[in-house]
Write a protein that holds these residues in place. Structure first.
Motif, PDB file in Angstrom:
ATOM      1  N   UNK B  28      47.410  33.489  36.858  1.00  0.00           N
ATOM      2  CA  UNK B  28      47.024  34.737  37.539  1.00  0.00           C
ATOM      3  C   UNK B  28      46.377  35.731  36.583  1.00  0.00           C
ATOM      4  N   UNK B  33      40.962  39.752  37.487  1.00  0.00           N
ATOM      5  CA  UNK B  33      41.195  41.073  38.058  1.00  0.00           C
ATOM      6  C   UNK B  33      42.520  41.649  37.570  1.00  0.00           C
ATOM      7  N   UNK B  34      42.623  42.948  37.703  1.00  0.00           N
ATOM      8  CA  UNK B  34      43.868  43.607  37.289  1.00  0.00           C
ATOM      9  C   UNK B  34      44.961  43.287  38.290  1.00  0.00           C
ATOM     10  N   UNK B  35      46.166  43.120  37.773  1.00  0.00           N
ATOM     11  CA  UNK B  35      47.282  42.791  38.651  1.00  0.00           C
ATOM     12  C   UNK B  35      48.245  43.967  38.678  1.00  0.00           C
ATOM     13  N   UNK B  36      48.774  44.246  39.843  1.00  0.00           N
ATOM     14  CA  UNK B  36      49.839  45.230  39.939  1.00  0.00           C
ATOM     15  C   UNK B  36      50.793  44.802  41.044  1.00  0.00           C
ATOM     16  N   UNK B 132      47.502  38.977  28.085  1.00  0.00           N
ATOM     17  CA  UNK B 132      46.427  39.990  28.169  1.00  0.00           C
ATOM     18  C   UNK B 132      45.718  40.207  26.839  1.00  0.00           C
ATOM     19  N   UNK B 137      41.405  36.416  27.859  1.00  0.00           N
ATOM     20  CA  UNK B 137      41.643  37.433  28.891  1.00  0.00           C
ATOM     21  C   UNK B 137      40.379  38.245  29.150  1.00  0.00           C
ATOM     22  N   UNK B 138      39.771  38.696  28.054  1.00  0.00           N
ATOM     23  CA  UNK B 138      38.558  39.500  28.208  1.00  0.00           C
ATOM     24  C   UNK B 138      37.452  38.675  28.863  1.00  0.00           C
ATOM     25  N   UNK B 141      37.985  38.438  32.554  1.00  0.00           N
ATOM     26  CA  UNK B 141      37.666  39.663  33.296  1.00  0.00           C
ATOM     27  C   UNK B 141      36.160  39.805  33.513  1.00  0.00           C
TER      28      UNK B 141
END
Lengths: 220, 395
Positions: B28, B33-36, B132, B137-138, B141
């Motif tokens: 994930x 994308x950012x996860x929250x 991250x 990771x970068x 994104x």
């Protein structure tokens, strides 16, 4: 018992200071935060769920993870920004340190105004500010700080997974001696943030510490 | 001191769910994308490890398949491999996340199974933090169908770190002592993101040697697969050379060109479809998946056609609806699976409706009759055409 102590040194640009400290402290707090304990009967409890949030830094090439707790974020942000403001202020020499201290309270003094706090883990970030002459250098450093912080986060993970001392899970009556139960969504270990700025005159540092001490006492 | 049956059962269960959740965390984090996820303070301990980690069904299925009902044992670590793939089908392994069990380092005195459970929760948090900060990771994104996409593969064996190129870094994230051994999580990641052709050649030759009989390894097969796709494509740029040389092949993709011309294309908007051609080996299809933005609008259509290649088309159907296109590779002797039929059906629906044609073949006499009939009606047709031409509305 002596508290474990971890020290990180950072050299950052003024506007990066908040995010740099936040990335380290949030990562630490994320590891040191449980879900809310729900006691059914004495000795039996269930634990709530901790959510997590990715945070993109504005001035550093970095994304870090923190607890999805707006309250916890607010508390930490407040402490960090007052540190950063002083660090970047005119009286400052551009050097200072901020600590995140986890502590437990001693049971027998809990009826007193301020119970005795025994720290068991202290995370210190020493910040040294620097300035850049041009935008090119600044951009390069944005990445560089991201890499530096990535190394720190790797070491935090490594430290967290050592089998070191953690306070024992308390019974319901002693929960407040170990955990901060004031947050509605999460339950971090009791912690406090302290900072000091090494200014050109030591007076301002003492002054700010005193001011902070008084503020803390009043807030209790 | 031996563990009781219940303790062993619990330990195995915890280890299994730890492995499942770890895979979710890693994959994930590469969705781009950012996860929250929210905290759930009133949850009665129903979430594993008291952490709100969503379960993507596809990832769950892939991990379960890789685990195959076993628990992680010494010498058979669970490995999540993250790789980058260009629209041309070139692939580069970025990192290998590895959950290993070191059976020689066990602590039989550590009988506190709930403590193991808490440690697993802690290690998952570390995993979230560390996912991250690795270079992938970068990259994830910034992924997009125009430049590259991030793929994952889950398998149970020691990872071949040679895939990661020279100068890769390997880091231990953490370990948990259990009575059956020490569970250790580590990551090895690529540091050099560009590969010169000579380096590729060298790595490739080594890979062929070390993984020659390895059915799970993808590198060699990918090379073969590249050869297959070479036949179906015009000249392509070298692997990872420069994204710009892609341009020459774009005329082959009419939808894409049109979209660009229409100015619909935006950075990271996923509005441009790509084809992603993979080897059709059954292991491969199930083991390797494309990390796609499942939550957002882009959708993915996977089709196994009557060919040896899988074609997956990623597109934003909302914006590409009319320009939707796909490409099929046909191979001899291949059987048509149910997915193939589905694709045929889908293609038919996408095409304009076919012309009505006679249901049965007419005999020569019937044809002659029809011709005669039409000829006799010729003046009528002429009159009709004439009337069109003379109509004042005609323009």
């Amino acid at each position: 018992m002596n508290a474990r102590s971890q020290m990180f040194d950072l050299t950052v640009e003024g506007r990066q200071a908040d995010e740099a400290v936040a990335s380290i402290f949030h990562t630490v707090l994320f590891h040191r935060t449980h879900g809310k304990f729900l006691y059914s009967t004495e000795g039996s409890y269930s634990i709530g769920t901790v959510g997590y949030t990715d945070v993109d830094c504005d001035f550093i090439d970095l994304t870090y993870v923190c607890c999805s707790s707006p309250h916890l974020d607010q508390v930490l942000k407040r402490e960090i920004s007052s540190f950063s403001e002083q660090l970047r202020g005119n009286d400052s020499s551009g050097m200072g340190q901020i600590t995140l201290e986890f502590f437990q309270r001693k049971p027998r003094t809990r009826w007193l105004f301020q119970s005795e706090c025994i720290p068991w883990e202290v995370w210190t970030v020493r910040v040294d500010l620097l300035t850049f002459a041009n935008e090119g250098e600044r951009q390069a450093y944005r990445e560089k700080v991201g890499e530096l912080l990535a190394d720190k986060i790797f070491s935090i993970a490594e430290i967290m997974n050592r089998h070191d001392y953690l306070p024992k899970m308390p019974s319901q009556s002693e929960l407040d001696l170990i955990f901060d139960t004031s947050y509605p969504d999460v339950q971090p270990y009791l912690f406090k943030v302290n900072y000091s700025i090494s200014g050109p005159s030591s007076g301002s540092s003492v002054g700010s510490t005193m001011k902070k001490l008084i503020k803390e006492t009043l807030s209790l | 001191m031996k563990l009781s049956t219940q303790e062993t059962k619990d330990l195995h269960k915890y280890t299994k769910f730890f492995a499942l959740k770890s895979a979710q965390v890693i994959i994930q984090s590469r969705l781009g994308e950012k996860i929250s996820t929210p905290c759930k303070p009133d949850n009665q301990g129903t979430d594993w490890f008291n952490l709100n980690i969503n379960d993507l069904p596809e990832v769950l299925a892939q991990t379960k398949k890789a685990l195959n009902g076993e628990i992680i044992s010494a010498g058979f670590p669970l490995c999540v491999e993250i790789s980058l793939r260009t629209p041309e089908g070139d692939q580069m392994v970025l990192e290998s996340w590895c959950l290993n069990l070191l059976s020689d380092q066990c602590d039989p005195t550590m009988r506190n199974i709930p403590n193991v459970y808490n440690r697993m929760g802690m290690l998952l948090k570390s995993l979230m933090s560390v996912t991250r900060i690795t270079p992938a990771y970068k990259l994830s994104r910034r992924q997009g169908p125009d430049s590259y996409i991030i793929c994952y593969r889950i398998y149970m064996e020691s990872p071949s770190l040679l895939n990661l190129g020279e100068g890769y870094k390997s880091t231990k994230i953490g370990q948990i002592c259990t009575p059956i051994g020490t569970l250790q999580f580590s990551v090895a990641y690529r540091t050099k993101m560009t590969i010169s052709p000579t380096q590729t050649g060298k790595n490739n030759s080594m890979m062929v040697k070390s993984d020659h009989f390895n059915s799970n390894s993808n590198t060699r097969r990918h090379r073969n697969n590249d050869d297959v796709s070479d036949l179906t494509k015009p000249m392509r740029p070298g692997p990872f050379a420069d994204p710009k040389p892609k341009k020459p092949i774009e005329p082959e993709l009419p939808g894409v060109t049109r979209l660009l011309a229409m100015g619909k294309y935006k950075q990271r908007s996923m509005s441009k479809p790509i084809t992603d051609i993979e080897s059709s080996d059954s292991m491969k299809i199930t083991d390797e998946s494309i990390i796609n933005k499942k939550e957002s609008t882009p959708s993915r259509v996977l089709m196994t056609s009557s060919t040896t290649s899988r074609i997956s088309t990623i597109s934003n159907l909302k914006s590409v609806d009319e320009e939707y296109w796909m490409k099929e590779l046909s191979a001899p002797f291949a059987t048509r699976g149910p997915m193939g039929e589905l694709m045929q059906f889908y293609k038919q629906c996408k095409k304009s409706p076919p012309l009505q044609s006679p249901q049965k073949n007419p005999t020569p006499e019937e044809i002659t009759k029809m011709i005669e009939m039409y000829e006799s009606q010729l003046p009528e047709y002429d009159a009709l055409v004439q009337s069109f031409c003379e109509s004042p509305d005609n323009n």
